[in-house]
Motif scaffolding. Structure first.
Motif, PDB file in Angstrom:
ATOM      1  N   PHE A 168       0.703  -0.988   0.481  1.00 41.14           N
ATOM      2  CA  PHE A 168       0.088   0.306   0.192  1.00 41.14           C
ATOM      3  C   PHE A 168       0.710   1.284   0.223  1.00 41.14           C
ATOM      4  O   PHE A 168       0.191   2.359   0.086  1.00 41.14           O
ATOM      5  CB  PHE A 168      -0.909  -0.227   1.068  1.00 41.14           C
ATOM      6  CG  PHE A 168      -1.688  -1.227   1.196  1.00 41.14           C
ATOM      7  CD1 PHE A 168      -2.695  -1.260   0.191  1.00 41.14           C
ATOM      8  CD2 PHE A 168      -2.217  -1.864   2.165  1.00 41.14           C
ATOM      9  CE1 PHE A 168      -3.686  -2.144   0.138  1.00 41.14           C
ATOM     10  CE2 PHE A 168      -2.898  -3.060   2.098  1.00 41.14           C
ATOM     11  CZ  PHE A 168      -4.310  -2.772   1.117  1.00 41.14           C
ATOM     12  N   ARG A 169       1.685   1.114   0.153  1.00 41.29           N
ATOM     13  CA  ARG A 169       2.630   2.317   0.089  1.00 41.29           C
ATOM     14  C   ARG A 169       3.147   3.032  -1.341  1.00 41.29           C
ATOM     15  O   ARG A 169       2.822   2.416  -1.992  1.00 41.29           O
ATOM     16  CB  ARG A 169       4.726   2.217  -0.055  1.00 41.29           C
ATOM     17  CG  ARG A 169       4.609   1.315   1.770  1.00 41.29           C
ATOM     18  CD  ARG A 169       6.380   1.448   1.828  1.00 41.29           C
ATOM     19  NE  ARG A 169       6.208   0.713   3.077  1.00 41.29           N
ATOM     20  CZ  ARG A 169       6.679   1.666   4.006  1.00 41.29           C
ATOM     21  NH1 ARG A 169       6.281   2.384   4.497  1.00 41.29           N
ATOM     22  NH2 ARG A 169       6.435   0.759   5.657  1.00 41.29           N
ATOM     23  N   ASN A 170       3.797   4.397  -1.463  1.00 38.60           N
ATOM     24  CA  ASN A 170       4.075   5.083  -2.730  1.00 38.60           C
ATOM     25  C   ASN A 170       4.529   4.155  -3.528  1.00 38.60           C
ATOM     26  O   ASN A 170       6.042   3.582  -3.401  1.00 38.60           O
ATOM     27  CB  ASN A 170       3.720   6.739  -2.109  1.00 38.60           C
ATOM     28  CG  ASN A 170       4.056   7.494  -3.914  1.00 38.60           C
ATOM     29  OD1 ASN A 170       4.796   6.719  -4.404  1.00 38.60           O
ATOM     30  ND2 ASN A 170       3.762   8.442  -3.745  1.00 38.60           N
ATOM     31  N   GLU A 171       4.236   4.251  -4.930  1.00 37.61           N
ATOM     32  CA  GLU A 171       5.095   3.612  -5.541  1.00 37.61           C
ATOM     33  C   GLU A 171       6.507   4.222  -6.036  1.00 37.61           C
ATOM     34  O   GLU A 171       7.467   3.667  -5.965  1.00 37.61           O
ATOM     35  CB  GLU A 171       5.186   3.736  -7.296  1.00 37.61           C
ATOM     36  CG  GLU A 171       3.682   3.051  -7.630  1.00 37.61           C
ATOM     37  CD  GLU A 171       3.922   3.164  -8.758  1.00 37.61           C
ATOM     38  OE1 GLU A 171       4.782   2.824 -10.038  1.00 37.61           O
ATOM     39  OE2 GLU A 171       2.947   3.220  -9.498  1.00 37.61           O
ATOM     40  N   ASN A 172       6.907   4.925  -5.161  1.00 37.40           N
ATOM     41  CA  ASN A 172       8.487   5.679  -5.383  1.00 37.40           C
ATOM     42  C   ASN A 172       8.847   5.521  -3.766  1.00 37.40           C
ATOM     43  O   ASN A 172      10.525   5.526  -3.967  1.00 37.40           O
ATOM     44  CB  ASN A 172       8.531   7.384  -5.274  1.00 37.40           C
ATOM     45  CG  ASN A 172       7.641   8.107  -6.585  1.00 37.40           C
ATOM     46  OD1 ASN A 172       7.762   7.032  -7.501  1.00 37.40           O
ATOM     47  ND2 ASN A 172       6.749   8.776  -6.709  1.00 37.40           N
TER      48      ASN A 172
END
Length: 88
Positions: free
Chosen positions: A43-47
Motif C-alpha cells: 500500500f506504499r507509494n510507488e516511489n
C-alpha cells in the motif's frame, strides 16, 4: 495506462473499509498467509524504497477470501438430492 494490482487492491480496501487486520483474516479464509508488513509495502507509494508490487497470487487469494467473507462459505454439494430428482 491501466490499473495495477496495487491500485485494484487499494481501491477494494477503501471501498470495503478494510484494515490490515481485516485483510489478514480475509486471506486466512483461503489458507493464504500475508503479514501486516507485506500489506504495508503493497500500500506504499510507488516511489517509496520499500514499495512492493502486488503479485497476481496475492490479489487472487485476497479476492477469493473476500468472496467468502462477503457471501459466506459455499454449501456442500449434496449429490443424493440430485439422484432423487432424476428418478422421480
Amino acid at each position: 495506462m491501466g490499473l495495477t494490482n496495487n491500485d485494484i487492491f487499494k481501491k477494494l480496501r477503501v471501498a470495503h473499509k478494510l484494515r490490515d487486520d481485516d485483510i489478514v483474516k480475509i486471506c486466512s479464509l483461503v489458507d493464504f498467509k500475508v503479514t501486516k508488513s507485506e500489506l504495508g509495502a503493497i500500500f506504499r507509494n510507488e516511489n517509496h524504497p520499500k514499495y512492493m508490487e502486488c503479485g497476481d497470487q496475492i490479489l487472487r487469494n485476497f479476492l477469493n477470501g473476500l468472496i467468502i467473507h462477503l457471501r459466506g462459505p459455499m454449501p456442500p454439494k449434496n449429490n443424493d438430492t440430485n439422484k432423487e430428482k432424476k428418478t422421480n
